[in-house]
Design an enzyme around this catalytic site. Structure first.
Site, PDB file in Angstrom:
ATOM      1  N   CYS A   2      45.251 -10.300  15.718  1.00  0.00           N
ATOM      2  CA  CYS A   2      43.893 -10.779  15.996  1.00  0.00           C
ATOM      3  C   CYS A   2      43.706 -10.939  17.504  1.00  0.00           C
ATOM      4  O   CYS A   2      44.621 -11.320  18.225  1.00  0.00           O
ATOM      5  CB  CYS A   2      43.567 -12.112  15.347  1.00  0.00           C
ATOM      6  SG  CYS A   2      43.722 -12.076  13.559  1.00  0.00           S
ATOM      7  N   ARG A  27      44.557  -5.367  18.667  1.00  0.00           N
ATOM      8  CA  ARG A  27      45.249  -6.467  17.986  1.00  0.00           C
ATOM      9  C   ARG A  27      44.824  -6.603  16.526  1.00  0.00           C
ATOM     10  O   ARG A  27      45.352  -7.453  15.797  1.00  0.00           O
ATOM     11  CB  ARG A  27      44.997  -7.774  18.721  1.00  0.00           C
ATOM     12  CG  ARG A  27      45.378  -7.726  20.180  1.00  0.00           C
ATOM     13  CD  ARG A  27      45.089  -9.031  20.850  1.00  0.00           C
ATOM     14  NE  ARG A  27      46.000 -10.058  20.421  1.00  0.00           N
ATOM     15  CZ  ARG A  27      47.176 -10.317  20.973  1.00  0.00           C
ATOM     16  NH1 ARG A  27      47.569  -9.623  22.007  1.00  0.00           N
ATOM     17  NH2 ARG A  27      47.951 -11.263  20.507  1.00  0.00           N
ATOM     18  N   TRP A  74      42.881  -9.139  12.180  1.00  0.00           N
ATOM     19  CA  TRP A  74      43.851  -8.425  11.344  1.00  0.00           C
ATOM     20  C   TRP A  74      44.182  -9.405  10.236  1.00  0.00           C
ATOM     21  O   TRP A  74      44.785 -10.456  10.474  1.00  0.00           O
ATOM     22  CB  TRP A  74      45.098  -8.080  12.150  1.00  0.00           C
ATOM     23  CG  TRP A  74      46.084  -7.252  11.374  1.00  0.00           C
ATOM     24  CD1 TRP A  74      46.080  -5.903  11.224  1.00  0.00           C
ATOM     25  CD2 TRP A  74      47.222  -7.749  10.642  1.00  0.00           C
ATOM     26  NE1 TRP A  74      47.150  -5.515  10.438  1.00  0.00           N
ATOM     27  CE2 TRP A  74      47.850  -6.626  10.071  1.00  0.00           C
ATOM     28  CE3 TRP A  74      47.741  -9.005  10.406  1.00  0.00           C
ATOM     29  CZ2 TRP A  74      48.994  -6.737   9.289  1.00  0.00           C
ATOM     30  CZ3 TRP A  74      48.877  -9.122   9.619  1.00  0.00           C
ATOM     31  CH2 TRP A  74      49.501  -7.987   9.077  1.00  0.00           C
ATOM     32  N   ASN A 100      44.362 -16.871  16.151  1.00  0.00           N
ATOM     33  CA  ASN A 100      45.346 -15.810  16.008  1.00  0.00           C
ATOM     34  C   ASN A 100      46.650 -16.462  15.588  1.00  0.00           C
ATOM     35  O   ASN A 100      47.117 -17.368  16.272  1.00  0.00           O
ATOM     36  CB  ASN A 100      45.527 -15.080  17.351  1.00  0.00           C
ATOM     37  CG  ASN A 100      46.731 -14.162  17.342  1.00  0.00           C
ATOM     38  OD1 ASN A 100      47.058 -13.579  16.310  1.00  0.00           O
ATOM     39  ND2 ASN A 100      47.400 -14.032  18.472  1.00  0.00           N
ATOM     40  N   GLY A 101      47.202 -16.028  14.467  1.00  0.00           N
ATOM     41  CA  GLY A 101      48.457 -16.612  14.004  1.00  0.00           C
ATOM     42  C   GLY A 101      48.369 -16.950  12.533  1.00  0.00           C
ATOM     43  O   GLY A 101      47.511 -16.436  11.809  1.00  0.00           O
ATOM     44  N   GLU A 462      61.731   8.361  12.897  1.00  0.00           N
ATOM     45  CA  GLU A 462      60.529   8.197  13.718  1.00  0.00           C
ATOM     46  C   GLU A 462      59.437   9.200  13.310  1.00  0.00           C
ATOM     47  O   GLU A 462      58.250   8.851  13.244  1.00  0.00           O
ATOM     48  CB  GLU A 462      60.913   8.354  15.208  1.00  0.00           C
ATOM     49  CG  GLU A 462      59.771   8.274  16.194  1.00  0.00           C
ATOM     50  CD  GLU A 462      59.010   6.943  16.173  1.00  0.00           C
ATOM     51  OE1 GLU A 462      59.449   6.004  15.502  1.00  0.00           O
ATOM     52  OE2 GLU A 462      57.952   6.883  16.823  1.00  0.00           O
ATOM     53  N   LYS A 466      55.671   8.179  11.962  1.00  0.00           N
ATOM     54  CA  LYS A 466      54.422   8.665  12.584  1.00  0.00           C
ATOM     55  C   LYS A 466      53.477   9.224  11.517  1.00  0.00           C
ATOM     56  O   LYS A 466      52.278   8.964  11.543  1.00  0.00           O
ATOM     57  CB  LYS A 466      54.709   9.779  13.618  1.00  0.00           C
ATOM     58  CG  LYS A 466      55.354   9.366  14.906  1.00  0.00           C
ATOM     59  CD  LYS A 466      54.462   8.601  15.853  1.00  0.00           C
ATOM     60  CE  LYS A 466      54.520   7.139  15.643  1.00  0.00           C
ATOM     61  NZ  LYS A 466      55.530   6.327  16.179  1.00  0.00           N
ATOM     62  N   GLU A 469      51.963   6.319   9.331  1.00  0.00           N
ATOM     63  CA  GLU A 469      50.957   5.429   9.931  1.00  0.00           C
ATOM     64  C   GLU A 469      49.711   6.183  10.374  1.00  0.00           C
ATOM     65  O   GLU A 469      48.621   5.622  10.334  1.00  0.00           O
ATOM     66  CB  GLU A 469      51.543   4.586  11.061  1.00  0.00           C
ATOM     67  CG  GLU A 469      51.940   5.338  12.292  1.00  0.00           C
ATOM     68  CD  GLU A 469      52.481   4.419  13.390  1.00  0.00           C
ATOM     69  OE1 GLU A 469      52.071   3.258  13.465  1.00  0.00           O
ATOM     70  OE2 GLU A 469      53.318   4.893  14.180  1.00  0.00           O
ATOM     71  N   HIS A 485      73.053  12.301  -1.942  1.00  0.00           N
ATOM     72  CA  HIS A 485      73.382  11.031  -2.596  1.00  0.00           C
ATOM     73  C   HIS A 485      72.173  10.438  -3.305  1.00  0.00           C
ATOM     74  O   HIS A 485      72.146   9.250  -3.579  1.00  0.00           O
ATOM     75  CB  HIS A 485      73.956  10.047  -1.569  1.00  0.00           C
ATOM     76  CG  HIS A 485      75.243  10.520  -0.981  1.00  0.00           C
ATOM     77  ND1 HIS A 485      76.424  10.538  -1.691  1.00  0.00           N
ATOM     78  CD2 HIS A 485      75.540  11.053   0.233  1.00  0.00           C
ATOM     79  CE1 HIS A 485      77.391  11.028  -0.938  1.00  0.00           C
ATOM     80  NE2 HIS A 485      76.877  11.362   0.242  1.00  0.00           N
ATOM     81  N   LYS A 580      48.204  -2.904  17.102  1.00  0.00           N
ATOM     82  CA  LYS A 580      49.166  -2.497  18.131  1.00  0.00           C
ATOM     83  C   LYS A 580      50.221  -3.578  18.388  1.00  0.00           C
ATOM     84  O   LYS A 580      51.375  -3.262  18.648  1.00  0.00           O
ATOM     85  CB  LYS A 580      48.404  -2.179  19.425  1.00  0.00           C
ATOM     86  CG  LYS A 580      49.255  -1.570  20.519  1.00  0.00           C
ATOM     87  CD  LYS A 580      49.697  -0.167  20.176  1.00  0.00           C
ATOM     88  CE  LYS A 580      50.593   0.445  21.234  1.00  0.00           C
ATOM     89  NZ  LYS A 580      51.345   1.592  20.697  1.00  0.00           N
TER      90      LYS A 580
HETATM   91  C1  AGP Z   1      54.892   2.453  15.927  1.00  0.00           C
HETATM   92  O1  AGP Z   1      54.191   3.639  15.915  1.00  0.00           O
HETATM   93  C2  AGP Z   1      54.268   1.330  15.293  1.00  0.00           C
HETATM   94  N1  AGP Z   1      52.907   1.215  15.508  1.00  0.00           N
HETATM   95  C3  AGP Z   1      55.086   0.074  15.212  1.00  0.00           C
HETATM   96  O2  AGP Z   1      56.123   0.378  14.354  1.00  0.00           O
HETATM   97  C4  AGP Z   1      55.674  -0.540  16.499  1.00  0.00           C
HETATM   98  O3  AGP Z   1      56.634   0.295  17.055  1.00  0.00           O
HETATM   99  C5  AGP Z   1      56.278  -1.909  16.146  1.00  0.00           C
HETATM  100  O4  AGP Z   1      55.270  -2.737  15.647  1.00  0.00           O
HETATM  101  C6  AGP Z   1      56.963  -2.574  17.297  1.00  0.00           C
HETATM  102  O5  AGP Z   1      56.080  -2.853  18.336  1.00  0.00           O
HETATM  103  P1  AGP Z   1      56.595  -3.286  19.763  1.00  0.00           P
HETATM  104  O6  AGP Z   1      57.363  -2.153  20.322  1.00  0.00           O
HETATM  105  O7  AGP Z   1      55.363  -3.605  20.536  1.00  0.00           O
HETATM  106  O8  AGP Z   1      57.476  -4.493  19.552  1.00  0.00           O
END
Ligand code: AGP
Length: 585
Positions: A2, A27, A74, A100-101, A462, A466, A469, A485, A580
């Site tokens: 947020c 946020r 959020w 926020n929290g 990774e 990607k 998300e 396995h 983010k």
């Molecule tokens: C990555 O594409 C994500 N959006 C997410 O996994 C991110 O890497 C994770 O939340 C960690 O964020 P930070 O590096 O700001 O701690």
């Protein structure tokens, strides 16, 4: 998560609040709202969806007032709906709050307030704070006394900002764990989760220490501890890295940031010699090293562990930040905790850092955004220096983190390393059009798999993250040897599998695993320096030294996720349900 912003000014604040929210949208963007004090009444507007929805509704009937608060959400407690969007009002409408929290004990507080006659209009944890403040002020307490009483009641982590009908020239801000800072302007003060919200007005900011209460006026700011002791104020000048990012000619920040990688990779080496040397010294001194991170930063840390092992001969453990408690008993003064976080605001990482400090361990953080809560919690900080990353999907921060680990493991900062990487990254980006076409095919699939071995395993994880998300597709990254396995049972005719297979020491074995998939009808997409008859599609990787392959490989997979998201018409820069900075546990 947020984003919150509040402002007291000599001028109408409505439009400014909306602009501020746009910069805080990273946020969270489930819903947004604004409250302005107009003609002795708190006027509120809330909408579901991103800030542009609020902007459109607000433009139709704007408020006129010089004091206001706004919020981009959020969702944690309470679904995504207008009634759960912030700001929330107390029963009489005299108190408005943004938050926020998470307030952990909100259920019991809500029950108690309801028993005392308070009427709740949302399902959020936040609303209790408005009702509590209304009661405290109603009992004749001063703003500070009322704020202290609330801080004593609330459990959890929170940044709260209150606007008050009966105190039109003041706001109350309370901070526990969640970040909150005050921009000090000319005859106006702005409180926000992030300086980005007010940078165009002022670059002087007061970062509220943890467990602080601020009573904010237009020209005056008083800050207290939770027990009412006055805190000394330190306004700092914010650096240029806070400048507002621009999409330039790109359609999205995400694709801009993917393309920036060849240019920014060398910035990683722009470290103060002192901080780099300290980093190295601590790595050599520590008896145990834990690398703590989440999401993409976790994947970069897996690579980091391999680099530290291979090039520095140092064993370390990589721990998911949300699982740090399972190893916390090993955090002591012989121990080094490397906290890796692009934002420096990931709550789980910050909590691990705090625990480590309490237990006497040394904490070094690797961050991009600065200043951040994480670096304030750490003994030392190393910055990526790659500029703001706006797209929710980590791209340039991932490759930069990996390269930084490499440089630290090698123990030197070699400019020619960055030149070699830049060349290879530029070359692999030339496949963009081909990958965009491939995305047409991949985006029709139900499931997508990524396979890698050794250093390439982190890239399988990774790549899958990607695609999940950005394109909302089911994807899994697997260690190549793990396939038989269990996961091999999932391969059907036409199931796409990305074989991340440069000609390194893992080449032959990984190719065999790919052939096993092919034999069962899977569609094989090879990412390699060497073509193979087994590949249905081939993405040629440029030849680089073995340790750089993972960094280069990640780029075609970023492009694939980006173009798949575009084919599927997803919101690339702001994927649903994500944010983010993950500032809640
Ligand atoms: C990555 O594409 C994500 N959006 C997410 O996994 C991110 O890497 C994770 O939340 C960690 O964020 P930070 O590096 O700001 O701690």
């Amino acid at each position: 998560m947020c984003g919150i912003i509040g402002i007291l000014s000599d001028y109408p604040v409505g439009d400014y609040l909306i602009e501020g929210l746009k910069r805080l949208e990273y946020r969270g963007y489930d819903s947004a709202g604004i409250a302005v004090l107009q003609d002795h009444k708190i006027q509120v507007l809330r909408t579901v969806g991103a800030v542009n929805k609020l902007e459109q509704s607000y433009a139709a009937s704007p408020f006129v007032g010089n004091v206001g608060i706004a919020h981009t959400r959020w969702a944690t407690h309470g679904g995504v709906s207008e009634k759960n969007a912030h700001p929330h009002l107390s029963c009489k409408g005299d108190v408005a709050v943004i938050h926020n929290g998470i307030i952990q004990n909100y259920s019991e507080l809500r029950q108690r307030l309801q028993n005392n006659g308070h009427i709740f209009r949302s399902d959020t944890d936040t609303e209790v704070a408005a009702h509590l403040l209304e009661d405290e002020l109603g009992s004749g307490k001063s703003l500070l006394q009322a704020a202290i009483a609330i801080a004593k009641e609330l459990r959890g982590e929170y940044a709260l900002v209150f606007m008050l009908k009966d105190f039109p020239d003041k706001m109350i801000a309370i901070r526990k764990s969640s970040p909150l800072l005050i921009g000090v302007g000319q005859n106006e003060n702005i409180v926000s989760s992030d300086a980005l919200a007010f940078l165009d007005k002022t670059n002087r900011a007061i970062f509220l220490e943890d467990e602080s209460i601020a009573i904010i006026g237009k020209k005056d700011i008083e800050v207290y501890t939770f027990s009412g002791q006055r805190r000394k104020l330190h306004a700092i000048e914010l650096a240029a890295e806070f400048s507002l990012p621009d999409k330039e000619s790109y359609e999205h920040f995400t694709i801009k940031e993917i393309h920036e990688q060849p240019e920014v990779i060398a910035k990683v080496l722009e470290q103060e010699p002192g901080s780099f040397t300290l980093f190295r010294k601590e790595i050599e001194r520590a008896k145990r090293i834990f690398i703590v991170a989440a999401g993409s930063s976790f994947h970069a840390s897996l690579l980091g562990r391999s680099y530290l092992s291979e090039y520095a001969g140092i064993y370390s453990d990589v721990v998911l930040a949300s699982e740090y408690k399972s190893v916390a008993k090993w955090f002591d003064d012989d121990c080094l905790i490397l906290c890796v976080s692009q934002s420096g605001e990931t709550m789980d990482v910050i909590e691990a850092a705090k625990t480590a400090k309490q237990n006497g361990a040394t904490v070094i953080s690797i961050v991009n955004r600065s200043p951040s809560t994480l670096e304030k919690t750490s003994d030392a900080v190393v910055r990526l220096n790659i500029g703001a990353e706006v797209g929710v999907a980590a791209t340039k921060s991932f490759t930069a983190q990996a390269f930084l680990f490499y440089a630290v493991a090698k123990g030197n900062m070699q400019a020619h390393d960055a030149v070699e990487l830049k060349g290879a990254m530029t070359e692999v980006l030339r496949h963009e059009a081909m990958i965009a076409k491939l995305s047409d095919i991949i985006s029709r699939s139900k499931d997508v798999y990524y396979l890698g071995r050794g250093l390439n395993y982190a890239i399988a994880l990774e790549g899958a993250l990607k695609l999940k998300e950005l394109a909302y597709m089911h994807a899994e990254g697997l260690a190549a040897g793990e396939l038989k396995h269990g996961p091999l049972a999932l391969i059907e005719k036409g199931t796409p599998l990305f074989l991340i297979n440069p000609e390194d020491d893992t080449y032959e074995e990984t190719l065999s695993n790919g052939v096993e998939v092919k034999s069962r009808g899977g569609m094989l997409i090879g990412l390699s320096t060497k073509p193979s008859v087994h590949y249905d599609f081939f993405v040629r990787l440029p030849e680089v030294r073995r340790e750089f392959y993972p960094i280069v490989e990640s780029i075609p997979l970023q492009l694939l996720a980006y173009y798949s998201a575009k084919v599927l018409n997803k919101d690339v820069d702001r994927p649903r349900n994500l944010a983010k900075s993950v500032t809640v546990k």
